[in-house]
Motif scaffolding. Structure first.
Motif: not given
Length: 155
Positions: A46-50, A65-69, A95-97, A154-155
């Motif tokens: 859920g971490e996401a910068p503006p 490591k991981g996935t993100a949009l 982005y959003r993790i 954030p998106r």
């Protein structure tokens, strides 16, 4: 004249960042004669910068490591483990993790972007103030000081 610079783990500054994640300053502008900044994020789902844009530097993200949009301009992409993306300056992005945790390497050139993280974040070597959070105002002020334009939430 450039000289080699070695930063061991104990030399690297760790900052508390958005949503309780951390940003480690691996190499800063001072160490690279202004050429680049290298940092590493350890963040949770859920971490996401503006949604924002850099006016001074180009940015590269490597998802260790991981996935993100990822959003760049009007495009939405999935970034999977081992994926890398180049984000030129003046292109809005965010982005959003999407995985439980993510380990993300960031390189920005030229250097100096670490100043924004230092201004808004909290150095983990200092005591944590009660109810610490990075407010929208603190993030906005740090972004302004380092040539970032916050375009939206954030998106």
């Amino acid at each position: 004249m450039s000289i080699p610079y070695l930063a061991q783990r104990e030399d690297q500054q760790k900052l508390e960042w958005l949503d309780g994640g951390t940003f480690s300053v691996l190499l800063d502008a001072a160490a690279t004669e202004g050429q680049l900044t290298v940092g590493r994020f350890d963040v949770s789902k859920g971490e996401a910068p503006p949604f924002h844009m850099h006016t001074r530097e180009d940015e590269v993200f490597l998802l260790i490591k991981g996935t993100a949009l990822l959003w760049a301009g009007d495009d939405e992409m999935e970034l999977s483990e081992g994926g890398i993306v180049y984000l030129p300056r003046n292109i809005p992005h965010g982005y959003r993790i999407t995985s439980d945790r993510a380990d993300l390497l960031m390189i920005a050139t030229p250097g100096g972007l670490e100043g924004m993280f230092r201004q808004a974040g909290r150095d983990l070597s200092t005591p944590r103030p009660e109810n610490f959070e990075i407010s929208k105002e603190a993030l906005s002020a740090a972004a302004d000081a380092y040539g970032q334009i916050v375009i939206g939430p954030p998106r």
